[in-house]
Design a protein around this motif. Structure first.
Motif, PDB file in Angstrom:
ATOM      1  N   LEU A 227      -1.059  -7.571  -5.978  1.00 17.97           N
ATOM      2  CA  LEU A 227      -0.677  -6.410  -5.830  1.00 17.97           C
ATOM      3  C   LEU A 227      -1.331  -5.359  -7.076  1.00 17.97           C
ATOM      4  O   LEU A 227      -1.430  -4.526  -6.563  1.00 17.97           O
ATOM      5  CB  LEU A 227       0.009  -5.494  -4.986  1.00 17.97           C
ATOM      6  CG  LEU A 227      -0.333  -6.030  -3.177  1.00 17.97           C
ATOM      7  CD1 LEU A 227       0.640  -5.584  -2.616  1.00 17.97           C
ATOM      8  CD2 LEU A 227      -1.935  -5.860  -2.391  1.00 17.97           C
ATOM      9  N   ASP A 228       0.247  -5.918  -8.050  1.00 19.85           N
ATOM     10  CA  ASP A 228       0.382  -5.527  -8.983  1.00 19.85           C
ATOM     11  C   ASP A 228       0.512  -6.122  -9.813  1.00 19.85           C
ATOM     12  O   ASP A 228       1.525  -7.296 -10.004  1.00 19.85           O
ATOM     13  CB  ASP A 228       0.819  -4.859  -8.728  1.00 19.85           C
ATOM     14  CG  ASP A 228       1.551  -2.954 -10.259  1.00 19.85           C
ATOM     15  OD1 ASP A 228       0.751  -3.861 -11.109  1.00 19.85           O
ATOM     16  OD2 ASP A 228       3.016  -2.767 -10.287  1.00 19.85           O
TER      17      ASP A 228
ATOM     18  N   TYR B  64       4.027   0.696  -2.288  1.00 22.55           N
ATOM     19  CA  TYR B  64       2.482   0.943  -2.118  1.00 22.55           C
ATOM     20  C   TYR B  64       2.304  -0.990  -0.920  1.00 22.55           C
ATOM     21  O   TYR B  64       2.390  -1.198  -0.378  1.00 22.55           O
ATOM     22  CB  TYR B  64       1.664  -0.015  -3.138  1.00 22.55           C
ATOM     23  CG  TYR B  64       1.097  -0.131  -3.443  1.00 22.55           C
ATOM     24  CD1 TYR B  64       0.111   0.200  -3.130  1.00 22.55           C
ATOM     25  CD2 TYR B  64       0.276  -1.817  -4.131  1.00 22.55           C
ATOM     26  CE1 TYR B  64      -1.871  -0.602  -3.146  1.00 22.55           C
ATOM     27  CE2 TYR B  64      -0.615  -2.199  -3.871  1.00 22.55           C
ATOM     28  CZ  TYR B  64      -1.660  -1.552  -3.664  1.00 22.55           C
ATOM     29  OH  TYR B  64      -3.477  -1.626  -3.600  1.00 22.55           O
TER      30      TYR B  64
ATOM     31  N   ARG C 167      -8.894  -2.017  -7.826  1.00 20.48           N
ATOM     32  CA  ARG C 167      -8.115  -2.046  -6.900  1.00 20.48           C
ATOM     33  C   ARG C 167      -6.812  -2.422  -7.991  1.00 20.48           C
ATOM     34  O   ARG C 167      -5.602  -1.300  -8.298  1.00 20.48           O
ATOM     35  CB  ARG C 167      -7.256  -2.698  -5.611  1.00 20.48           C
ATOM     36  CG  ARG C 167      -6.236  -2.692  -5.455  1.00 20.48           C
ATOM     37  CD  ARG C 167      -5.791  -3.565  -3.637  1.00 20.48           C
ATOM     38  NE  ARG C 167      -6.207  -4.660  -4.659  1.00 20.48           N
ATOM     39  CZ  ARG C 167      -5.270  -5.416  -4.710  1.00 20.48           C
ATOM     40  NH1 ARG C 167      -3.696  -4.582  -4.969  1.00 20.48           N
ATOM     41  NH2 ARG C 167      -5.535  -6.989  -4.831  1.00 20.48           N
ATOM     42  N   LEU C 168      -6.913  -3.364  -8.494  1.00 15.95           N
ATOM     43  CA  LEU C 168      -5.095  -3.639  -9.749  1.00 15.95           C
ATOM     44  C   LEU C 168      -5.529  -3.136 -10.653  1.00 15.95           C
ATOM     45  O   LEU C 168      -4.563  -2.348 -11.238  1.00 15.95           O
ATOM     46  CB  LEU C 168      -5.830  -5.495  -9.938  1.00 15.95           C
ATOM     47  CG  LEU C 168      -5.130  -5.621  -9.300  1.00 15.95           C
ATOM     48  CD1 LEU C 168      -6.008  -7.711  -9.380  1.00 15.95           C
ATOM     49  CD2 LEU C 168      -3.443  -6.377  -9.190  1.00 15.95           C
TER      50      LEU C 168
ATOM     51  N   THR D  31      -6.212  -0.055 -10.852  1.00 18.93           N
ATOM     52  CA  THR D  31      -5.766   1.463 -10.481  1.00 18.93           C
ATOM     53  C   THR D  31      -4.289   1.407  -9.923  1.00 18.93           C
ATOM     54  O   THR D  31      -3.603   2.522 -10.925  1.00 18.93           O
ATOM     55  CB  THR D  31      -6.502   2.338  -8.934  1.00 18.93           C
ATOM     56  OG1 THR D  31      -8.254   1.540  -9.917  1.00 18.93           O
ATOM     57  CG2 THR D  31      -6.171   3.217  -8.534  1.00 18.93           C
ATOM     58  N   VAL D  32      -4.055   0.499  -9.305  1.00 19.68           N
ATOM     59  CA  VAL D  32      -2.272   0.420  -9.536  1.00 19.68           C
ATOM     60  C   VAL D  32      -1.627   0.611 -11.303  1.00 19.68           C
ATOM     61  O   VAL D  32      -0.785   1.013 -11.416  1.00 19.68           O
ATOM     62  CB  VAL D  32      -2.074  -0.876  -8.582  1.00 19.68           C
ATOM     63  CG1 VAL D  32      -0.697  -1.550  -8.728  1.00 19.68           C
ATOM     64  CG2 VAL D  32      -2.694  -0.549  -7.058  1.00 19.68           C
TER      65      VAL D  32
ATOM     66  N   HIS E 261       1.138  -0.994   2.135  1.00 20.37           N
ATOM     67  CA  HIS E 261       0.103  -2.635   2.581  1.00 20.37           C
ATOM     68  C   HIS E 261       0.164  -2.826   3.232  1.00 20.37           C
ATOM     69  O   HIS E 261      -0.757  -3.768   4.172  1.00 20.37           O
ATOM     70  CB  HIS E 261       0.060  -3.398   0.892  1.00 20.37           C
ATOM     71  CG  HIS E 261      -1.399  -4.185   1.190  1.00 20.37           C
ATOM     72  ND1 HIS E 261      -2.690  -3.400   0.527  1.00 20.37           N
ATOM     73  CD2 HIS E 261      -1.424  -5.514   1.295  1.00 20.37           C
ATOM     74  CE1 HIS E 261      -3.159  -4.872   0.258  1.00 20.37           C
ATOM     75  NE2 HIS E 261      -2.884  -5.585   0.859  1.00 20.37           N
TER      76      HIS E 261
END
Length: 166
Positions: free
Chosen positions: A45-46, A26, A138-139, A141-142, A30
């Motif tokens: 991102l996570d 990911y 986004r966070l 969902t990740v 990205h």
């Protein structure tokens, strides 16, 4: 160590590896979309693959032992110890759930929900993140996808190892 416990820990190792691999993929996708190197990404991102893991672990260590790592090297080591140690040991919970709940899909579902609840609860309490409803789509969902990858891999590995054991 019982066979069930050992099987769960090995399944946790597999789940942690899958989660690390998908997280890295990911990050690379990205970065590629933005035309930069993965190391140049500055936004989170996570949360599971961020410094918030170190913040959470350091908070607990400080409270329990009075010590927390200060150097970048020690913080880096702590991240990997927590990431692999926690992910591996938590896999044992799936093996126990599988035993107590009579197999899948109940065990895998309960395990996934437990992992996601821990992530959504532990990071804000000891990791310094905002509360989950402020993470953004986004966070969130990740987080859900990453924990589904982890839980699914743990469940599949546990089942495979159980079949081999019999």
């Amino acid at each position: 160590m019982s066979g069930r416990l050992a099987r769960g820990v090995l399944a946790g190792v597999a789940g942690t590896a899958a989660m690390a691999a998908t997280g890295r993929a990911y990050r690379e996708i990205h970065a590629w979309r933005r035309g930069i190197s993965p190391e140049d990404i500055t936004e989170i991102l996570d949360y599971d693959q961020s410094d918030h893991v170190v913040v959470a672990a350091s908070t607990v260590l400080q409270r329990v032992t009075g010590w927390a790592p200060r150097s970048p090297e020690a913080r880096h080591v702590l991240f990997w110890v927590v990431h692999w140690g926690y992910g591996s040991v938590v896999g044992a919970a799936h093996a126990e759930l599988r035993h107590r709940l009579g197999g899948e899909p109940a065990a895998g579902t309960a395990f996934f929900v437990g992992c996601e609840v821990m992530a959504l609860g532990l990071f804000p309490v000891v990791g310094g993140t905002p509360v989950p409803w402020r993470w953004g789509a986004r966070l969130l969902t990740v987080s859900v996808v990453q924990h589904a990858v982890y839980a699914g891999t743990v469940a599949a590995t546990d089942a495979l190892l159980d079949r081999r054991e019999r």
